[in-house]
Every structure is written in structure tokens, then in C-alpha cells.
Scaffold this active site. Structure first.
Site, PDB file in Angstrom:
ATOM      1  N   GLN A   1      -4.691  -1.875   9.699  1.00  0.00           N
ATOM      2  CA  GLN A   1      -4.549  -3.196   9.071  1.00  0.00           C
ATOM      3  C   GLN A   1      -5.063  -4.292  10.001  1.00  0.00           C
ATOM      4  O   GLN A   1      -4.693  -4.351  11.169  1.00  0.00           O
ATOM      5  CB  GLN A   1      -3.066  -3.438   8.717  1.00  0.00           C
ATOM      6  CG  GLN A   1      -2.796  -4.707   7.955  1.00  0.00           C
ATOM      7  CD  GLN A   1      -3.367  -4.696   6.536  1.00  0.00           C
ATOM      8  OE1 GLN A   1      -3.283  -3.713   5.811  1.00  0.00           O
ATOM      9  NE2 GLN A   1      -3.979  -5.806   6.151  1.00  0.00           N
TER      10      GLN A   1
ATOM     11  N   LYS B   1       0.838  -1.204   0.000  1.00  0.00           N
ATOM     12  CA  LYS B   1       0.000   0.000   0.000  1.00  0.00           C
ATOM     13  C   LYS B   1       0.876   1.259   0.000  1.00  0.00           C
ATOM     14  O   LYS B   1       0.607   2.210  -0.716  1.00  0.00           O
ATOM     15  CB  LYS B   1      -0.953  -0.019   1.210  1.00  0.00           C
ATOM     16  CG  LYS B   1      -2.056  -1.072   1.045  1.00  0.00           C
ATOM     17  CD  LYS B   1      -2.833  -1.350   2.319  1.00  0.00           C
ATOM     18  CE  LYS B   1      -3.780  -2.539   2.116  1.00  0.00           C
ATOM     19  NZ  LYS B   1      -4.482  -2.962   3.321  1.00  0.00           N
TER      20      LYS B   1
ATOM     21  N   ASP C   1     -11.176   2.586   4.166  1.00  0.00           N
ATOM     22  CA  ASP C   1     -11.477   1.153   4.052  1.00  0.00           C
ATOM     23  C   ASP C   1     -12.988   0.929   3.968  1.00  0.00           C
ATOM     24  O   ASP C   1     -13.433  -0.172   3.625  1.00  0.00           O
ATOM     25  CB  ASP C   1     -10.934   0.399   5.279  1.00  0.00           C
ATOM     26  CG  ASP C   1      -9.661  -0.380   4.964  1.00  0.00           C
ATOM     27  OD1 ASP C   1      -9.406  -0.635   3.769  1.00  0.00           O
ATOM     28  OD2 ASP C   1      -8.940  -0.736   5.915  1.00  0.00           O
TER      29      ASP C   1
END
Ligand code: NAP
Length: 292
Positions: A96, A52, A119
Site C-alpha cells: 500500500q 481490500k 497492482d
């Protein structure tokens, strides 16, 4: 049979985003800034977060990686989230997953400012998605929609079977495929580990989106001719012939299923790279919204 080439499409999307970033720079505007928090040293998570950060560099975004130890307490993580929520330099950030057991994942997802939740996991954003309102769509389902869209795969009136009902892939996917619009307007069946006679269901599907994480689960005899197959699964399987000692395997028995399918995503090189591209797209969207 056509390969749904996520690697190629994700590169196209990154190029498009890079053009937008250049325009922002030329106008003297701030460029998008994505932050990622990682707690612990899980190998797969570190790899994902690393990709990422690399993707941010590729498109000209700023990025910040916050690494916290495996023993981080819930309070410490929530404090860090508060800091990112309040930092005007950061347009969007992700935490994460998975998190170590001492941390309540739900509390963490609720703590992220929905305006920075690139997200799309916060209930406010998930609810907006379910109500067809403009929002951040979770990156993996968003990537699948984009892939279907760019290959012109018809979804209207089709029977879509989703395997797996996780909050990050299966469940949002089932909502998005059934919503009004394109891609969408499908008749959706959401299956999970308690589903009986799954082969009977998958063999009636025009489109199968498999997100369960069981290598080679979907076999050729479980699908009908010309079905569209989207393989979300990513499982590390030991393979001593590989330099890393493992290989990445999807949920689909690709060698045999691809002979019957009309479209199919490979693993790797299918849904995985699309996920990262759509995270960047959500961050660009966050930046544009903050500009307004
Ligand atoms: P998850 O949270 O691990 O959940 C798995 C789902 O599969 C559950 O809903 C489970 O049912 C269902 N399931 C398990 N065994 C089943 C069976 N035999 N028949 C039918 N359903 C079954 O799922 P996830 O986080 O969505 O991850 C799924 C896979 O996708 C993993 O391999 C993951 O690494 C991968 N993934 C890939 C990406 C990407 O970017 N490509 C992104 C995210 C995840 P129950 O609900 O009944 O337990």
C-alpha cells in the site's frame, strides 16, 4: 445523463468472481490468496487496505494483512517482500502506498515478483501493458476501462483528455485509452500541472478522465455538452456534520457538470469501488496463471 454506477458494477464483478471461486472450491483447487503490506498508520491507507481485505472475504478469497510500523527500514520491507515472493500460498500481493520517507518506493516496486504484482506497478508489467501484451493492468485504470465497457461508452475515434500523469492512474490511463481495441482507439491528450490553457483542451474533449486530487477542479464551463466524465479524485475535506469529521470529494463539480455530461461517475460510488473489484480480478488471474 447516465450515472456510471461503480458501486453496482463492482458488486456485479465481485459476484462473478465469487462464482469462479466456488467452481475452484468444487474442483478441490486452491482459492486465490491476496496479501497486502501496509507500513505505518496513515488513516486513508488503513481504510483502503481494510476494504481490500473485506472484499476478499466477500468473494471467498484468502487474505493476509501484513502490518509494519512507521519506523520499518527499507531492508525490513524488502525482506518481507522476498518472503511473500517465495511463499507459494500467496498468489498476489500489494504494497500500500504511500510509504514512509525512509523507504525508496521505486526499489520496493522493483522487488515485487512481476507474477504476483496484482497492482501492475512493476516495470515489466507496465511495459507489457504499453505493448498490448497480456498482463496485470493497474487496478484503477482497469476499473475505468471496465466501467466504460459495461456501459457501452464509445471510445473509438473520440478525443480523451486525461488530467494528471501519475504512474498509478493518469499515465497508464492515457496509454490504455490510446491502444488498439475497446475500450481504446481514442485520440489522447495527457495533461498535468504545466499544461497551459487547460480549459481550451478540456472543452474539446469527448471523454475526460480527471485524476489530480483537487476538489471541484473540473467545472461545467470547462466541458462541452454530452462529454463523458470520469472522476478519479478522492480528497478528504473537513465536514463537522459527518460522524467521521470529513467527507470524500472528487475532482469534479458534480452538481453542475452532471447537468451537461452524457455519462458521469459519482464520488463516492464511482471509480473507487471499481478499483477494489479489479484488484480482485487481477488476483483471480494470478491464481489461474499459477494453476497453469
Ligand atoms: P498524484 O500522484 O497526486 O498526481 C497528481 C497529478 O495531477 C500530477 O500529474 C499533477 O501534475 C497533476 N496536477 C496537479 N495539479 C494540476 C492542475 N492544476 N492542472 C493539471 N494537472 C494537475 O495523482 P494520483 O495518485 O493519480 O491521485 C490523483 C487523485 O486520484 C487523488 O485524489 C487520489 O486520491 C485519487 N485516486 C483515486 C483512486 C481510486 O481508486 N478512485 C486511485 C488512485 C488515486 P504534475 O505531474 O505536473 O505534478
Amino acid at each position: 445523463m447516465t450515472i456510471l454506477d461503480g458501486k453496482k458494477v463492482s458488486n456485479d464483478i465481485k459476484d462473478e468472481i465469487a462464482v469462479e471461486v466456488k467452481k475452484m472450491k468444487a474442483k478441490g483447487e486452491k482459492v486465490p490468496h491476496l496479501a497486502a503490506i501496509i507500513v505505518g498508520n496513515d488513516g486513508a491507507s488503513l481504510t483502503y487496505v481494510g476494504s481490500k481485505v473485506k472484499a476478499c472475504e466477500r468473494v471467498g478469497f484468502e487474505s493476509t494483512l501484513v502490518q509494519m510500523s512507521n519506523t520499518t527500514s527499507e531492508v525490513e520491507l524488502l525482506d518481507k517482500i522476498k518472503e511473500l515472493n517465495e511463499n507459494p500460498e500467496i498468489d498476489g500481493f500489494i504494497v500500500q502506498l504511500p510509504l514512509p520517507p525512509q523507504i525508496n518506493e521505486q526499489k520496493v516496486l522493483l522487488a515485487v515478483n512481476p507474477d504476483k504484482d496484482v497492482d501492475g506497478f512493476h516495470p515489466a508489467n507496465f511495459g507489457k501493458m504499453a505493448l498490448d501484451m497480456s498482463t496485470f493492468i493497474p487496478a484503477t485504470p482497469f476499473g475505468i476501462l471496465e466501467l466504460l465497457d459495461r456501459y457501452g461508452v464509445e471510445t473509438k475515434g473520440k478525443h480523451t483528455v486525461v488530467i494528471g500523469r501519475s504512474h498509478i492512474v493518469g499515465r497508464p490511463m492515457s496509454i490504455l485509452m490510446g491502444r488498439k481495441g475497446f475500450p481504446g482507439n481514442s485520440t489522447v491528450t495527457l495533461t498535468h500541472s504545466h499544461t497551459k490553457n487547460i480549459t481550451q483542451i478540456t472543452s474539446q474533449a469527448d471523454i475526460i478522465i480527471s485524476a489530480l486530487g483537487v476538489p471541484n477542479f473540473l467545472k461545467a464551463e470547462m466541458i462541452k455538452d454530452d462529454a463523458v466524465i470520469v472522476d478519479v479524485g478522492i480528497t478528504r475535506v473537513t465536514d463537522e456534520t459527518k460522524p467521521r469529521g470529513y467527507k470524500i470529494v472528487g475532482d469534479v463539480d458534480f452538481a453542475n457538470v452532471s447537468k451537461k455530461a452524457s455519462y458521469i461517475t459519482p464520488v463516492p460510488g464511482g471509480v473507487g469501488p471499481m478499483t477494489i473489484a479489479m484488484l480482485l480480478k487481477n488476483t483471480l488471474l494470478a491464481r489461474e496463471r499459477h494453476n497453469q
